[in-house]
Design an enzyme around this catalytic site. Structure first.
Site, short mmCIF file in Angstrom:
data_model
loop_
_atom_site.label_atom_id
_atom_site.label_comp_id
_atom_site.label_asym_id
_atom_site.label_seq_id
_atom_site.Cartn_x
_atom_site.Cartn_y
_atom_site.Cartn_z
CG ASN A 4 -3.13 4.73 1.10
OD1 ASN A 4 -4.28 4.97 1.92
ND2 ASN A 4 -2.87 3.52 1.18
CG HIS A 19 -3.34 -1.13 -2.65
ND1 HIS A 19 -3.62 0.22 -2.39
CD2 HIS A 19 -3.06 -1.67 -1.47
CE1 HIS A 19 -3.78 0.29 -1.21
NE2 HIS A 19 -3.51 -0.75 -0.67
CB SER A 68 -0.93 0.12 1.18
OG SER A 68 -0.05 -0.08 2.43
CD GLU A 120 -4.80 2.50 -5.31
OE1 GLU A 120 -5.31 3.76 -5.37
OE2 GLU A 120 -4.22 2.04 -4.36
#
Length: 505
Positions: A194, A144, A123, A156
């Site tokens: 993120n 991900h 991540s 992702e």
């Protein structure tokens, strides 16, 4: 290149919550799956846990018995890495340690056939760095998932500098076949979610640190006005402050200390104290047995309201006028610059300036600013802030008017952009910078934020709907108020405004 066929063997390395969840997703999609962990018995234990979870779904009528049995028949615990040699896709889900991941992929490269796709569920680590030591770095990509993998819809697909585009598309098609909302992204710090999500936490944390409002009130405003599923404090308590703070620090350091990603001293203090949130029983809220969640602060007024004056259009807040009409308030409309007048009070939607600054700039008394709502026609709560010298009567009149429209009203101290407006503007700004830098397409950025963190609207589409000139003005006013680079508007946002275009153009 098409997706992997259901007959293709998938291997997952790492039998923690994430690895087990990914293995479950692949098995439910029809693949035979190896699950490997270096802890003796951990893989078998994880498969037993999957069995229990699926059995509960059968008991609740959400899964049929045949599908449960078929999924479990496809899951096998591997005892050694050599058993994974015939896999067509191997997904690594071990601890976030760069050297450990690089060593694992070096082993896999020498063990597996050339056609096997190697993927990391990292991540936060660079796919380019993980792949750098391989003989064929083009076969390594990021895949991900979000926790819990069987529930969260987003995946992702992350391409490093050397990653093969056809393999990226194959992973995209495969994850889509698994029922996931899939997006492409380049391997930059934080990928899409993120990175773009940092302001969601940061702006609430900043307002808390400045004493603008308490946790319960700020959370309620993000939910009931902003339309977010959870507020920043309850969400970080759920994620775990050790995890959320570590991600923020990682992104901050990866961007060479860019103040847009500055970690919060308040959150650091929670981490230092071991108050990680729900999993430790204490975070911003207490999760001890019998603990009561504090209620958001609300204002109440019994001032009689029969009419108000509307001077000009209210832009995004036009839905407020409709609610007032439906509640029986008589609207007296005349030309002006987006103001509501009720008794001694003057109301306006925030533009990012302090209420006191705007009152001085425009020569207004008793100015009360309204926060953004995702949908003013249906929002249940709205924040206000008052300029210095606002009389108690004027505030009561403003509160009574908003109550008449059906809002619960919470007051924040005089803060630039209040809460929802500054949060949305900063989310849109970060998303615009990611788009400018080619991290992902506008469509994929918006999809990632809706599917990955359940935002009510993609931040780029949200900004387009609000109007980019207004979003840019808010950011410029925030930057002027704080005097910080943190709020600098993205070049793309400035450019699109200058050209009269939207972010999705």
């Amino acid at each position: 290149m098409s997706a992997l066929t259901p007959q293709a063997r998938v291997a997952v390395i790492g039998a923690g919550a994430m690895g087990a969840g990914i293995a479950q997703v692949a098995a439910q999609a029809g693949h035979p799956v190896w699950l490997l962990d270096n802890r003796p018995g951990a893989a078998a234990q994880a498969i037993t846990g999957i069995d229990r979870q699926l059995a509960r779904r059968v008991a609740n009528g959400k899964l049929d018995t045949q599908a449960h049995r078929a999924t479990m028949a496809r899951l096998q615990a591997a005892e050694s890495i050599e058993q994974l040699a015939d896999s067509e896709l191997i997904i690594e889900a071990i601890a976030e340690n760069l050297e450990a991941k690089r060593e694992l992929f070096r082993q896999l490269e020498s063990l597996c056939r050339d056609s096997c796709i190697l993927a990391s569920n990292t991540s936060s680590l660079s796919i380019t760095r993980i792949a750098a030591g391989l003989k064929r770095p083009e076969r390594l990509l990021g895949l991900h998932f979000f926790n819990p993998a069987p529930v969260m819809p987003l995946v992702e697909v992350v391409s490093g500098l050397a990653s093969d585009r056809q393999l990226a598309q194959r992973l995209y098609d495969t994850a889509t076949n698994w029922g996931k909302k899939t997006v492409h992204t380049r391997s930059t710090p934080g990928f899409i979610v993120n990175r773009v999500a940092r302001p969601f936490y940061a702006e609430s944390l900043r307002l808390l640190q400045e004493g603008a409002g308490d946790c319960a009130t700020l959370d309620a405003l993000l939910r009931e006005a902003g339309g977010f599923a959870m507020g920043a404090f309850e969400l970080t308590d759920l994620i775990g402050h050790d995890v959320n703070y570590a991600v923020t620090r990682s992104v901050f350091e990866a961007y060479y200390g860019d103040m847009r990603f500055q970690p919060s001293l308040i959150q650091q203090e929670l981490v230092d104290a071991g108050h990680f949130g729900r999993k430790t029983g204490q975070g911003f809220y207490s999760y001890a047995e019998g603990a009561e969640r504090p209620a958001p602060v609300e204002l109440h007024s019994d001032q009689p309201i029969e009419h108000c004056v509307v001077e000009g259009g209210l832009g995004a807040a036009q839905g407020l006028l409709q609610r007032l009409r439906e509640s029986g308030v008589r609207l007296i409309e005349r030309d002006g610059h987006g103001l509501l007048r009720i008794g001694d009070a003057v109301l306006a939607v925030s533009d990012g300036r302090l209420a006191s600054q705007r009152a001085r700039d425009q020569g207004l008394s008793n100015l009360i600013l309204l926060d953004l709502a995702h949908d003013y026609a249906s929002a249940g709560r709205l924040a206000i802030s008052c300029c210095a010298g606002t009389s108690p009567l004027a505030r009561d009149q403003a509160v009574a008017l908003l109550q008449r429209a059906g809002f619960k009203v919470s007051q924040l101290s005089d803060s630039p952009g209040l809460l929802v407006l500054r949060t949305v503007a900063m989310l849109a700004n970060e998303a615009a910078d990611a788009l400018l830098q080619g991290v992902a397409s506008a469509a994929d950025i918006d999809l990632a934020m809706r599917a990955g963190v359940n935002y009510p609207e993609g931040p780029l589409a949200w900004a387009d709907r609000l109007g980019l000139p207004w979003v840019l003005e808010v950011l410029q006013n925030l930057q002027a108020a704080y005097g910080e680079e943190r709020y600098r508007p993205s070049l793309l946002l400035r450019r699109q405004v200058a050209e009269g275009r939207t972010l999705h153009a």
